[in-house]
Design an enzyme around this catalytic site. Structure first.
Site, PDB file in Angstrom:
ATOM      1  N   GLY A  11       1.047  -2.051  -0.003  1.00 20.17           N
ATOM      2  CA  GLY A  11       0.155   0.213  -0.246  1.00 20.17           C
ATOM      3  C   GLY A  11       1.063   1.414   0.359  1.00 20.17           C
ATOM      4  O   GLY A  11       0.479   1.972   0.477  1.00 20.17           O
ATOM      5  N   ALA A  12       1.922   1.140  -0.975  1.00 21.51           N
ATOM      6  CA  ALA A  12       2.984   2.362  -0.720  1.00 21.51           C
ATOM      7  C   ALA A  12       2.883   3.805  -1.319  1.00 21.51           C
ATOM      8  O   ALA A  12       3.066   4.411  -0.632  1.00 21.51           O
ATOM      9  CB  ALA A  12       4.282   1.520  -1.228  1.00 21.51           C
ATOM     10  N   GLY A 130      -3.205  -2.523   7.896  1.00 20.47           N
ATOM     11  CA  GLY A 130      -4.222  -2.500   7.379  1.00 20.47           C
ATOM     12  C   GLY A 130      -5.378  -3.065   8.343  1.00 20.47           C
ATOM     13  O   GLY A 130      -5.299  -4.187   8.539  1.00 20.47           O
ATOM     14  N   ASP A 159      -3.288   3.952  19.318  1.00 14.44           N
ATOM     15  CA  ASP A 159      -3.769   3.365  20.597  1.00 14.44           C
ATOM     16  C   ASP A 159      -2.986   4.165  21.402  1.00 14.44           C
ATOM     17  O   ASP A 159      -3.695   4.933  22.311  1.00 14.44           O
ATOM     18  CB  ASP A 159      -4.785   2.197  19.612  1.00 14.44           C
ATOM     19  CG  ASP A 159      -4.905   1.483  19.496  1.00 14.44           C
ATOM     20  OD1 ASP A 159      -6.452   2.168  18.342  1.00 14.44           O
ATOM     21  OD2 ASP A 159      -4.401   0.553  18.112  1.00 14.44           O
ATOM     22  N   ARG A 162      -2.197   7.831  21.423  1.00 10.50           N
ATOM     23  CA  ARG A 162      -3.658   8.560  21.829  1.00 10.50           C
ATOM     24  C   ARG A 162      -4.051   8.218  22.821  1.00 10.50           C
ATOM     25  O   ARG A 162      -4.062   9.055  24.143  1.00 10.50           O
ATOM     26  CB  ARG A 162      -4.409   7.606  21.245  1.00 10.50           C
ATOM     27  CG  ARG A 162      -4.432   7.712  19.189  1.00 10.50           C
ATOM     28  CD  ARG A 162      -5.319   7.551  18.677  1.00 10.50           C
ATOM     29  NE  ARG A 162      -5.827   7.502  16.933  1.00 10.50           N
ATOM     30  CZ  ARG A 162      -6.123   6.950  16.605  1.00 10.50           C
ATOM     31  NH1 ARG A 162      -6.532   5.842  16.899  1.00 10.50           N
ATOM     32  NH2 ARG A 162      -6.108   7.578  15.071  1.00 10.50           N
ATOM     33  N   HIS A 187      -7.664  -3.907  17.611  1.00  7.67           N
ATOM     34  CA  HIS A 187      -7.586  -1.766  17.179  1.00  7.67           C
ATOM     35  C   HIS A 187      -8.931  -1.730  16.730  1.00  7.67           C
ATOM     36  O   HIS A 187      -9.143  -2.581  15.147  1.00  7.67           O
ATOM     37  CB  HIS A 187      -6.840  -2.561  16.626  1.00  7.67           C
ATOM     38  CG  HIS A 187      -6.917  -1.055  15.863  1.00  7.67           C
ATOM     39  ND1 HIS A 187      -5.903   0.575  16.012  1.00  7.67           N
ATOM     40  CD2 HIS A 187      -7.238  -0.857  14.087  1.00  7.67           C
ATOM     41  CE1 HIS A 187      -6.188   1.233  15.341  1.00  7.67           C
ATOM     42  NE2 HIS A 187      -6.565   1.241  14.040  1.00  7.67           N
TER      43      HIS A 187
HETATM   44  P1  NAI Z   1      -5.456   4.111   1.416  1.00 10.56           P
HETATM   45  O1  NAI Z   1      -6.607   4.140   0.819  1.00 10.56           O
HETATM   46  O2  NAI Z   1      -4.536   5.682   1.197  1.00 10.56           O
HETATM   47  O3  NAI Z   1      -3.528   3.725   0.791  1.00 10.56           O
HETATM   48  C1  NAI Z   1      -4.027   1.939   0.398  1.00 10.56           C
HETATM   49  C2  NAI Z   1      -3.012   1.703  -0.175  1.00 10.56           C
HETATM   50  O4  NAI Z   1      -3.006   0.660  -0.210  1.00 10.56           O
HETATM   51  C3  NAI Z   1      -3.894   2.117  -1.455  1.00 10.56           C
HETATM   52  O5  NAI Z   1      -2.568   2.701  -2.763  1.00 10.56           O
HETATM   53  C4  NAI Z   1      -4.054   0.586  -1.891  1.00 10.56           C
HETATM   54  O6  NAI Z   1      -3.854   0.806  -3.969  1.00 10.56           O
HETATM   55  C5  NAI Z   1      -3.378   0.123  -1.317  1.00 10.56           C
HETATM   56  N1  NAI Z   1      -3.264  -1.429  -2.202  1.00 10.56           N
HETATM   57  C6  NAI Z   1      -4.739  -2.410  -2.413  1.00 10.56           C
HETATM   58  N2  NAI Z   1      -4.810  -3.772  -1.933  1.00 10.56           N
HETATM   59  C7  NAI Z   1      -3.609  -3.921  -2.160  1.00 10.56           C
HETATM   60  C8  NAI Z   1      -3.312  -5.298  -1.959  1.00 10.56           C
HETATM   61  N3  NAI Z   1      -3.381  -5.689  -2.786  1.00 10.56           N
HETATM   62  N4  NAI Z   1      -1.678  -4.759  -2.500  1.00 10.56           N
HETATM   63  C9  NAI Z   1      -1.061  -3.990  -2.320  1.00 10.56           C
HETATM   64  N5  NAI Z   1      -1.066  -2.519  -2.746  1.00 10.56           N
HETATM   65  C10 NAI Z   1      -2.710  -2.901  -1.836  1.00 10.56           C
HETATM   66  O7  NAI Z   1      -4.760   3.913   3.307  1.00 10.56           O
HETATM   67  P2  NAI Z   1      -4.481   4.981   4.396  1.00 10.56           P
HETATM   68  O8  NAI Z   1      -4.871   5.645   4.489  1.00 10.56           O
HETATM   69  O9  NAI Z   1      -2.911   4.359   3.755  1.00 10.56           O
HETATM   70  O10 NAI Z   1      -4.875   2.928   5.265  1.00 10.56           O
HETATM   71  C11 NAI Z   1      -3.906   1.963   4.731  1.00 10.56           C
HETATM   72  C12 NAI Z   1      -4.621   0.799   5.847  1.00 10.56           C
HETATM   73  O11 NAI Z   1      -4.858   1.269   7.086  1.00 10.56           O
HETATM   74  C13 NAI Z   1      -6.621   1.001   5.824  1.00 10.56           C
HETATM   75  O12 NAI Z   1      -6.620  -0.253   6.064  1.00 10.56           O
HETATM   76  C14 NAI Z   1      -6.755   2.187   7.374  1.00 10.56           C
HETATM   77  O13 NAI Z   1      -7.658   0.834   7.593  1.00 10.56           O
HETATM   78  C15 NAI Z   1      -5.129   0.979   7.866  1.00 10.56           C
HETATM   79  N6  NAI Z   1      -5.676   1.624   9.292  1.00 10.56           N
HETATM   80  C16 NAI Z   1      -4.881   1.446  10.751  1.00 10.56           C
HETATM   81  C17 NAI Z   1      -4.787   1.866  11.559  1.00 10.56           C
HETATM   82  C18 NAI Z   1      -3.786   1.816  12.533  1.00 10.56           C
HETATM   83  O14 NAI Z   1      -4.163   1.943  13.839  1.00 10.56           O
HETATM   84  N7  NAI Z   1      -4.082   0.177  12.763  1.00 10.56           N
HETATM   85  C19 NAI Z   1      -4.889   3.881  12.033  1.00 10.56           C
HETATM   86  C20 NAI Z   1      -5.134   4.233  10.537  1.00 10.56           C
HETATM   87  C21 NAI Z   1      -5.453   3.375   9.311  1.00 10.56           C
END
Ligand code: NAI
Length: 328
Positions: A11-12, A130, A159, A162, A187
């Site tokens: 998800g880079a 993710g 968390d 926070r 989470h």
């Molecule tokens: P985003 O939507 O901006 O980026 C996600 C990226 O992953 C996209 O560029 C997409 O093309 C890529 N992607 C999707 N499927 C893929 C695959 N099979 N292989 C490789 N890349 C793939 O999302 P963002 O904001 O970067 O968040 C990413 C994840 O992190 C989300 O699931 C979000 O819910 C989670 N998250 C978790 C947190 C935690 O505390 N554990 C905190 C904040 C976000």
């Protein structure tokens, strides 16, 4: 060490990826003397955007950055990986049931787990960011039978951070004076931030706060629902703070936790504190020599027990759901 550590980020091209990669390349993930080689995994349509980020990484001229590979093939992305940050996931969209969400993420984390199993370095450490992070980590782990289970972890450090900040605000303490805070469970909104063993400048945090109503009605919901509050305010989900927490998580795991403190990590349960074995649940852990250990012997009061059990119950239900889908 002269040979670089290979760090794979999935998800880079996403928003967390954009906040994360520069900090890895600058040495904040592993340490100021450790050269890194980055592998970026994206889906095919996002390869161009990943390329753009790689161009910017080049333009930073980071002395520790020894190369960047970009690919849409998990087998290539995880080849020789020492650290894997699984950030890319399928977000929940309107009208999507939990089962659909878990199934869509199974389609991502199962093949990635297998690719890690078949291609990563022997010392691979995996952090799943993710969402749903704990259960995605469970799916990846199940697909990697040759990798020791404890190498699959899920992020609850955001968390944890926070909770540190909220407690500092309430008590007027400096964040750095607060130790031994714990996030238990999933989470998700059921997570339990526990201050009963925390210390503020050496004093018991629950006694310093001395306000169980604030804990139950303000502190816990504020921490647990912070992600939604950020989306509401920013119009986008937490990204820089999530990247920061991922850096913290791996840095602690690799470089150790300080004496007299611990951190929170989602890790496969060994049954400690009544959490069913194998669930990926958040625990208080100390790290040393590149591995972690659950902090043992904490007394769990009634207030905490009910909340830990509720979050663990949710994890058990998620495991049942992915079992029914044949993912674990
Ligand atoms: P985003 O939507 O901006 O980026 C996600 C990226 O992953 C996209 O560029 C997409 O093309 C890529 N992607 C999707 N499927 C893929 C695959 N099979 N292989 C490789 N890349 C793939 O999302 P963002 O904001 O970067 O968040 C990413 C994840 O992190 C989300 O699931 C979000 O819910 C989670 N998250 C978790 C947190 C935690 O505390 N554990 C905190 C904040 C976000």
């Amino acid at each position: 060490p002269d040979s670089p550590v290979t760090v794979t980020v999935t998800g880079a091209a996403g928003q967390i990826g954009y906040a994360l990669l520069f900090r890895i390349a600058s040495g904040q993930l592993l340490g100021p003397d450790v050269p890194v080689r980055l592998r970026l995994l994206e889906i095919t349509p996002a390869l161009g955007a990943a390329e753009g980020t790689a161009m910017e990484l080049d333009d930073c001229a980071f002395p520790l950055l020894r190369g960047i590979d970009i690919t849409d093939d998990p087998n290539v992305a995880f080849a020789g990986a020492n650290v894997a940050l699984l950030v890319g996931a399928r977000p929940r969209t309107k009208g999507m049931e939990r089962g659909d969400l878990l199934e869509a993420n199974g389609g991502i984390f199962k093949p990635q787990g297998k690719a890690i199993n078949d291609n990563a370095a022997d010392d691979i450490k995996v952090l799943v960011v993710g969402n749903p992070a704990n259960t995605n980590a469970l799916i990846a782990r199940a697909a990697a039978p040759d990798v020791p289970a404890e190498r699959f972890t899920a992020m609850t450090r955001l968390d944890h951070n926070r909770a540190l900040s909220q407690l500092a605000k309430k008590t007027g303490a400096a964040v750095g004076d607060i130790k031994k805070l714990t996030i238990w469970g999933n989470h998700s909104a059921t997570q339990y931030p526990d201050v009963f063993h925390a210390e503020i400048a050496g004093k018991n945090a629950a006694e310093v706060v001395n306000d169980e109503k604030w804990l139950a009605d303000e502190f816990i919901p504020t921490v647990a629902k912070r992600g939604a509050a950020i989306i509401e305010a920013r119009g986008a989900s937490s990204a820089a703070s999530a990247a920061n927490a991922a850096v913290d998580h791996v840095h602690s795991w690799v470089n150790g936790t300080p004496q007299g403190d611990w951190v929170s990590m989602g890790i496969p349960s060994d049954g400690s504190y009544g959490v069913p074995e194998g669930l990926i649940s958040s625990y208080p852990v100390t790290c040393a020599g590149g591995s972690y250990e659950i902090v043992q012997g904490l007394t769990v009061n009634e207030f905490s027990r009910a909340r830990i059990d509720a979050s663990v119950q949710e994890l058990a239900e998620e495991r049942e759901a992915v079992r029914a889908l044949g993912l674990v």
